[in-house]
Every structure is written in structure tokens, then in C-alpha cells.
Design a protein around this motif. Structure first.
Motif, PDB file in Angstrom:
ATOM      1  N   ALA A   1     -31.341 -46.061  22.846  1.00 49.45           N
ATOM      2  CA  ALA A   1     -30.227 -45.298  22.272  1.00 49.45           C
ATOM      3  C   ALA A   1     -30.605 -44.748  20.901  1.00 49.45           C
ATOM      4  N   LEU A   2     -31.327 -45.535  20.110  1.00 47.15           N
ATOM      5  CA  LEU A   2     -31.758 -45.081  18.788  1.00 47.15           C
ATOM      6  C   LEU A   2     -32.779 -43.949  18.901  1.00 47.15           C
ATOM      7  N   PHE A   3     -33.651 -44.046  19.886  1.00 48.70           N
ATOM      8  CA  PHE A   3     -34.623 -42.973  20.124  1.00 48.70           C
ATOM      9  C   PHE A   3     -33.911 -41.685  20.551  1.00 48.70           C
ATOM     10  N   LEU A   4     -32.885 -41.790  21.391  1.00 46.46           N
ATOM     11  CA  LEU A   4     -32.131 -40.615  21.809  1.00 46.46           C
ATOM     12  C   LEU A   4     -31.373 -40.018  20.627  1.00 46.46           C
ATOM     13  N   TYR A   5     -30.800 -40.882  19.792  1.00 44.54           N
ATOM     14  CA  TYR A   5     -30.078 -40.395  18.608  1.00 44.54           C
ATOM     15  C   TYR A   5     -31.031 -39.644  17.679  1.00 44.54           C
ATOM     16  N   ARG A   6     -32.207 -40.223  17.443  1.00 46.62           N
ATOM     17  CA  ARG A   6     -33.202 -39.549  16.595  1.00 46.62           C
ATOM     18  C   ARG A   6     -33.581 -38.197  17.192  1.00 46.62           C
ATOM     19  N   SER A   7     -33.777 -38.172  18.480  1.00 45.46           N
ATOM     20  CA  SER A   7     -34.151 -36.934  19.156  1.00 45.46           C
ATOM     21  C   SER A   7     -33.092 -35.858  18.947  1.00 45.46           C
ATOM     22  N   ASN A   8     -31.828 -36.232  19.110  1.00 44.07           N
ATOM     23  CA  ASN A   8     -30.731 -35.272  19.008  1.00 44.07           C
ATOM     24  C   ASN A   8     -30.619 -34.675  17.613  1.00 44.07           C
ATOM     25  N   ILE A   9     -30.775 -35.506  16.569  1.00 45.79           N
ATOM     26  CA  ILE A   9     -30.624 -34.961  15.213  1.00 45.79           C
ATOM     27  C   ILE A   9     -31.863 -34.168  14.799  1.00 45.79           C
ATOM     28  N   LEU A  10     -33.025 -34.522  15.330  1.00 46.11           N
ATOM     29  CA  LEU A  10     -34.203 -33.685  15.083  1.00 46.11           C
ATOM     30  C   LEU A  10     -34.037 -32.318  15.752  1.00 46.11           C
ATOM     31  N   GLY A  11     -33.526 -32.319  16.968  1.00 45.94           N
ATOM     32  CA  GLY A  11     -33.349 -31.072  17.707  1.00 45.94           C
ATOM     33  C   GLY A  11     -32.243 -30.190  17.178  1.00 45.94           C
ATOM     34  N   ALA A  12     -31.409 -30.735  16.277  1.00 40.97           N
ATOM     35  CA  ALA A  12     -30.310 -29.949  15.710  1.00 40.97           C
ATOM     36  C   ALA A  12     -30.784 -28.999  14.615  1.00 40.97           C
ATOM     37  N   ASP A  13     -32.017 -29.155  14.141  1.00 35.03           N
ATOM     38  CA  ASP A  13     -32.557 -28.321  13.067  1.00 35.03           C
ATOM     39  C   ASP A  13     -33.654 -27.430  13.647  1.00 35.03           C
ATOM     40  N   LEU A  14     -33.385 -26.134  13.764  1.00 40.45           N
ATOM     41  CA  LEU A  14     -34.331 -25.215  14.395  1.00 40.45           C
ATOM     42  C   LEU A  14     -35.622 -25.051  13.597  1.00 40.45           C
ATOM     43  N   ARG A  15     -35.619 -25.485  12.334  1.00 40.47           N
ATOM     44  CA  ARG A  15     -36.865 -25.433  11.564  1.00 40.47           C
ATOM     45  C   ARG A  15     -37.822 -26.541  12.008  1.00 40.47           C
TER      46      ARG A  15
END
Length: 701
Positions: free
Chosen positions: A29-43
Motif C-alpha cells: 500500500a505504501l509503494f502504491l501511495y508513493r507511486s500515485n504521488i510521484l505520478g501526480a507531478d508531470l515533471r
């Protein structure tokens, strides 16, 4: 990595401790959360780009022993929206054992099939080609990202030297290598040769970073990207300008949008020579700085460097030679100027394919450009649907940022054409394309619906969208439009306030359709009102209002719509929502019935005139749509109840009882009638479909 900081200028720090606490010690779940917030920044990484992973200890269901399992983003996913259903779970040891059977670069495709023998979680998504890159590294949490700043470093001349200059001995570097098992081995070797590094730069490709916890991995990724971004901005300041300075001045914003709206249908038609496309337009500051520059002529033909970029944008854009101040009002003259450029682009793409193809390469794909650049005006993109074309635009903006950074550092370098081709036409990539679900009936279509703020119009828009169309909602009530627009997912709809009695308002609605999606294929005139009065009570104002909204509105809507459709040269559909009352003589209905009859006959006339353009014109006749219909909310219901000598409350039952099927007619039934004409009956024009439960006196024949 001890000096963790939350102060970043070039990336967004989005870690929410409260959210994380709710996840407890669930590492996946923590890995998925990290993935989601990384993917929220197009830079940091764009839609579908990059992949992330974590490793946990699980019980082997066969031996009940503790085993290490790697959870990694599966094929075709997106880290920004990643969920458990989008990841693969593999035995780490089994994946590493594949080193014993790997035979070299020619063996890459076979290795992907062998990943399935390493599956731990039987509900896994298909493992991606990048799986071994995560599995052959020992870290608990790993990010593989495509940040603009890092790819700029990776694509810069002397990339390895630049990597050393920015991070010293704390970062590894590996040269360009196509993703696959061998690249995983290269990463493993780089780590073994440089123990203690915090990450690895992949030449012309991207970044690998890691950490013992999800948070440490996240912070490591942000810090590495921040350092590259700071380095690039410092270089840009030292240089004083980017892309050789500005060669062309941008038109003012409103003029750019006007030009784009005029040009979009022409470009869409040209890009749709093999498959119909949906468009997107961008004129952000980043885009304009690049497309107006002296270096555009040198950089654009070089193409993009990162595989994720050119897989979505094609190897290079088409740069138009039109002057920014060119008069675009003569569509035929502009088309003659554009056609040779498109023909040349298609020929060059065919030459690229024929020069680079292998014996087993898939057939050449659509040779039309995805990205089209108009200096001084903006950048257009065209693809199979709105999400794909928007993402293509975003990826090319990433590529612009990469070129900007690489040029500031040293000099931008792109992938050799053969390397690019081998990725674009990789058999595994082709297999992924073949697995894509079948397109919906109205995919690649753009529909403009009047009166779409509610009632029948909204039901029609809902149906067309459900069948794959992009919808442009129009109405005179902005609050209703906003509410209707909010009911759709992203990339499905847009809206425009439109008074169908005002030609300029109609034209502006079509401009919105062109800017947002590229043009229009389906026009549905559903805007309406109803007035039921005996002739002695029907006023001039009543008469004019009905004629203006129903008849003049239809005429003006068709006139402006046909202009757009002819520019596209893709045919089209015009649907008039008329009424049984246009066919049947009834009491207290002279104004409304006459207007509806005019709508019906105008449709027949238009069908005869526009057939040469492959524009089909048809009519749907509702009757008795009381539940959910806006026109029954006021005086019309009272007038009809009075005409039939019943109460308003008795109207639904009255209308149901009088049709042959004894059915209540709903807005959704009218929507189905529209869909049948635009999605199924593709060789019908000049027809009327009655959706009334069967009214014998309204039978057309």
C-alpha cells in the motif's frame, strides 16, 4: 541520504503523513501511495511513463516458507493511477534465476515470456519489460522515473561526465540500452562496481533510485531530481537564453486561439487520411518558447530521445511553414498549402520504416504526424482519442524540456534512427497494441449537442459519450452546463454557453469544439421549448420564439457546422430532434407544430443537399417524453393537459395509454434513437425515426 529535506523548488513534495498512517505497515500500500504521488507531478514522469516496485516477505502457498516477493507496476499501467490490480507479484529468487538461462540480446523477447514462470500472485497484471531492472537490484523500494531534468542530463552530450559533475560518486551511469533483461544486468553490474550509490542515470532514458522504505525512496527520488533541475537552471542563467533566442513573435492569446480554431479541422482531416483522429491544442509558455525559436529548425528533425516520448509522439513533429499572420479564412487555399507538407511527412516516415525495418517487423503504422507545430500560434496533436492526444502533447512538452536542459548543459543528442525504430516496432510493443480492447462504435467521433444542460439533450450526450464519442455540451444555462460537464470523466466532454438564436454564439460553440477536440462529426439539435395555445392566444412573440429556437436555430447550427465538416472532409451526421407534432394535427398547437414540421422538412432538404459531402441528415421524433424532459416543467404541460381535458398529474399515464405499445417514453429512449442513426444506420439519410411507442397517426408511411 541522511540530509532529507522537504523544501523543493522544482518538484512537488506531496507526502501526507496522515494518509500514510492510515496505511499502517502495509508495504505494498505504501509503494502504491508513493507511486500515485510521484505520478501526480508531470515533471517527474508522464502518464504511463516509468515504473515503481517494492519487495516484501510473504508465505509461499506451496511450502509455507518465507519468500521474497517483488511487487512491480505491470505492463501498460500508469503510476499516477496505479492500484493493486495494476501490479505484478513475482518470486524475486526465480526472477534472478533467469540469469542462468539468458542467452544475450537476441533472447530478450523470450525472457518476457519466462517472467510468467516467476509469478507469485495469480491475480498479477502481465509483467512489463522493465521487470528485471527492479528484480536484479537488491533494494526494498525502487523508482524508475522519466523526469525532464534527468532525461536532459541523460540526453546531453557527455552525459556520463555531466552526471559526475552533478552528483560526484553518489550516482552511477549506464549507456543507452534498450529496456530488457540485459539492461537489468547492466544496472546490477553498475551497483556492484559502485557500492553505496543512491541511484543510476540511464543514458537517453531516465533514472533509477531506491530506498529501504517507501519514504526514503520517495525522498531520494525528489532530491536527485531537484539537484539535476538546479544544475540545469544555473546553466540556463549562465547562457542567458535557450534555443538560440526567439525567431518568431507569438500572436496575442486570443488571436492564437482564433487561428487554432480555424486550422484545427483542416489539420484533423489531413491527419485522418487513414484513421480518424481527435485533436488537442497547446500554447503554453514552454511550447511557445521552443516553437518560436531559432533552434527549432535544427532540433525538431532530431526527434525525441526517451523511448516513452517518441512512442507517443512519433519520431519527429511536422513543422508548418505557414506565417503566423497568414489569413486562414480561405480554407481551400490553406489546404493546398498544407497538403504537400503532409505528403512529404508521410513519405519520409515510409522511408524511415523501409530503411530500418527487420524481416519480422510489424506492418508500417499510420504515417501521419502526431505532433504539428505552427510557429507563433501553438502546437497541435492528433491521436485516436482525447486522452491519447493530450498525453502525446504532454510527452512532447516533456521532450521540449529535455531539449531545453540538454542544450543548456552541453548539447542535445537523440537516439539513432535504428534504435528508435527497433523500439517503435518492437514485437512486444506490437503485442501490447494488439491486446488493446476493441474501440467503441463512436470512438474517434466528436458530437455537439444543443440543449445538453439537462433533459433529452443531456440523455443524448450521455449515450453518445457512453458509446465512445467526445461530447460538446451547449445550452443557454451555464449552471446546468457545469453540472452536466462534471458528470463525465476527464477527456470526455467540454461545454460552451450557446444561444441557438444567435449565430455568433453558435460559431463560438463550434470554435470550442475545434479547440478542444479538433472539429465535429455529429451535430444534434435538441435545444427547444414548447408553447401550447389556441390560435387566438398565440402571440407574435410566441410564434417568433418558436421559429427562432427550433427552425432558425437549426438552420444556423447546420450552416456553421457544415463549414467545419467540409474542412475536415470526413463526412458527418446532423440530427434534428423534432416531434410527432410535426406530422400530426392536434388542437392548441399551431406555433409548435408548424415549427416542428419546418424542422423535419429542412432536414430532408439538407439531406438532399449535403449527401455529396457524405453528411447525413436525419430526424428523431419524440412524443410524450414527460418524465425527465425540461419542456414539461412549465406551461406546456398545463396547456397539453387543458387540451386533453385532464390534469397535469394524469399526463404520463395518458400519453402511455394512447400509444400502441402502452409505454412511457423516457429521454434515454430518444438518445437510443439518435445513436441508432449515428452509430448503426450508417447508410441512412433523409429519414425520420419515431420514438413514441407507436402512434398510428404519426406513421411516416
Amino acid at each position: 541520504m541522511e540530509n532529507l529535506t522537504k523544501n523543493f523548488k522544482y518538484v512537488d513534495y506531496l507526502w501526507d503523513n496522515e494518509k500514510v498512517e492510515s496505511l499502517g505497515d502495509d508495504q505494498v500500500a505504501l509503494f502504491l501511495y508513493r507511486s500515485n504521488i510521484l505520478g501526480a507531478d508531470l515533471r517527474i514522469t508522464n502518464y504511463g511513463g516509468g515504473n515503481t516496485s517494492c519487495k516484501t516477505i510473504e508465505k509461499d502457498p506451496l511450502t509455507n516458507e518465507d519468500v521474497e516477493v517483488m511487487w512491480v507496476k505491470g505492463s501498460g499501467g500508469d503510476i499516477g493511477t496505479l492500484t493493486r490490480s495494476g501490479i505484478a507479484g513475482l518470486y524475486t529468487d526465480r526472477l534472478r534465476d533467469l540469469k542462468n538461462v539468458y542467452q544475450g540480446l537476441h533472447d530478450e523477447d523470450r525472457m518476457v515470456g519466462l517472467f510468467n514462470h516467476c509469478i507469485y500472485d495469480l491475480d498479477s497484471k502481465a509483467p512489463s519489460i522493465d521487470t528485471p531492472l527492479h528484480g536484479l537490484l537488491p533494494f526494498a523500494h525502487i523508482d524508475h522515473l522519466h523526469p525532464d531534468a534527468l532525461i536532459a542530463v541523460a540526453a546531453a552530450k557527455d552525459s556520463e561526465k555531466v552526471t559526475k559533475e552533478i552528483w560526484g560518486d553518489t550516482m552511477g551511469w549506464v549507456p543507452w540500452q534498450r529496456p530488457g533483461f540485459d539492461l537489468g544486468l547492466q544496472l546490477e553490474k553498475c551497483l556492484n562496481d559502485n557500492p553505496g550509490i543512491r541511484g543510476i542515470v540511464l543514458g537517453s532514458h531516465g533514472l533509477f533510485t531506491w530506498g529501504d522504505t517507501s519514504y526514503e525512496c520517495y525522498m531520494n527520488s525528489l532530491e536527485v531530481i531537484e539537484m539535476a533541475s538546479e544544475y540545469i537552471e544555473k546553466k540556463i542563467k549562465e547562457k542567458g537564453s535557450v534555443f538560440g533566442g526567439q525567431k518568431v513573435d507569438s500572436l496575442p492569446k486570443e488571436e492564437r486561439l482564433e487561428k487554432a480554431a480555424q486550422l484545427m479541422p483542416l489539420l484533423r482531416g489531413l491527419c485522418s487520411s487513414e484513421n480518424q483522429m481527435i485533436g488537442h491544442f497547446s500554447d503554453t509558455d514552454v511550447v511557445m518558447e521552443y516553437i518560436n525559436s531559432h533552434d527549432l529548425e535544427r532540433l525538431a528533425p532530431m526527434g525525441t530521445s526517451c523511448p516513452d516520448h517518441f512512442l507517443r509522439t512519433k519520431i519527429q513533429p511536422l513543422v508548418l511553414t505557414l506565417d503566423a499572420n497568414e489569413d486562414l479564412s480561405d480554407a481551400e487555399a490553406i489546404l493546398k498549402k498544407l497538403e504537400p507538407a503532409f505528403e512529404q511527412y508521410r513519405q519520409e516516415y515510409a522511408d524511415y520504416y523501409n530503411t530500418c525495418k527487420r524481416d519480422n517487423s510489424p506492418a508500417m503504422r499510420d504515417p501521419n504526424p502526431v505532433i504539428i507545430i505552427y510557429p507563433g500560434v501553438g502546437m497541435f496533436s492528433f491521436a485516436k482519442n482525447k486522452q491519447t492526444t493530450r498525453v502525446a502533447s504532454e510527452f512532447y512538452i516533456n521532450a521540449i524540456n529535455v531539449m531545453r536542459g540538454a542544450e543548456a548543459i552541453t548539447e542535445y543528442t537523440s537516439l539513432p534512427r535504428q534504435e528508435a525504430f527497433d523500439i517503435e516496432y518492437w514485437l512486444l510493443e506490437e503485442a501490447k497494441l494488439q491486446r488493446m480492447p476493441k474501440e467503441q462504435p463512436l470512438s474517434r467521433k466528436i458530437a455537439l449537442v444543443t440543449g445538453a444542460g439537462g433533459g433529452i439533450g443531456k440523455a443524448i450526450a450521455d449515450k453518445l459519450a457512453a458509446e465512445g464519442a467526445n461530447v460538446v455540451l451547449t445550452d443557454i444555462n451555464e449552471d446546468s452546463l457545469k453540472e452536466a460537464h462534471a458528470s463525465y470523466k476527464r477527456d470526455v466532454s467540454t461545454y460552451a454557453i450557446c444561444d441557438v438564436t444567435n449565430y455568433h454564439s453558435i460559431v463560438n460553440a463550434y470554435k470550442k469544439a475545434c479547440i478542444e477536440f479538433g472539429g465535429v462529426d455529429i451535430i444534434v439539435h435538441s435545444a427547444g421549448l414548447a408553447i401550447s395555445k389556441p390560435i387566438e392566444e398565440t402571440t407574435q412573440k410566441d410564434w417568433d420564439l418558436l421559429q427562432d429556437v427550433l427552425v432558425k436555430g437549426q438552420f444556423e447550427l447546420a450552416k456553421a457546422g457544415v463549414e467545419v465538416m467540409r474542412k475536415q472532409n470526413l463526412g458527418g451526421n446532423f440530427i434534428s430532434i423534432a416531434s410527432k407534432n410535426g406530422l400530426v394535427s392536434g388542437p392548441n398547437n399551431v406555433g409548435y407544430g408548424t415549427a416542428k414540421a419546418a424542422q423535419q422538412h429542412m432536414s430532408r432538404l439538407l439531406a438532399a443537399e449535403l449527401a455529396k459531402d457524405k453528411i447525413r441528415v436525419n430526424v428523431v421524433n419524440p412524443d410524450g417524453v414527460i418524465v425527465g424532459s425540461k419542456i414539461w416543467e412549465g406551461a406546456w404541460a398545463e396547456g397539453r393537459a387543458k387540451a386533453y381535458g385532464i390534469t397535469v398529474e394524469e399526463l404520463p399515464a395518458h400519453y402511455a395509454k394512447r400509444n400502441l405499445l402502452n409505454e412511457i417514453i423516457y429521454p434515454e429512449d430518444i438518445a437510443n434513437g439518435v445513436f441508432s442513426l449515428v452509430g448503426i444506420l450508417d447508410k441512412s439519410t433523409g429519414n425520420i425515426i419515431n420514438v413514441d411507442g407507436g402512434m398510428a397517426n404519426a406513421f411516416v408511411r
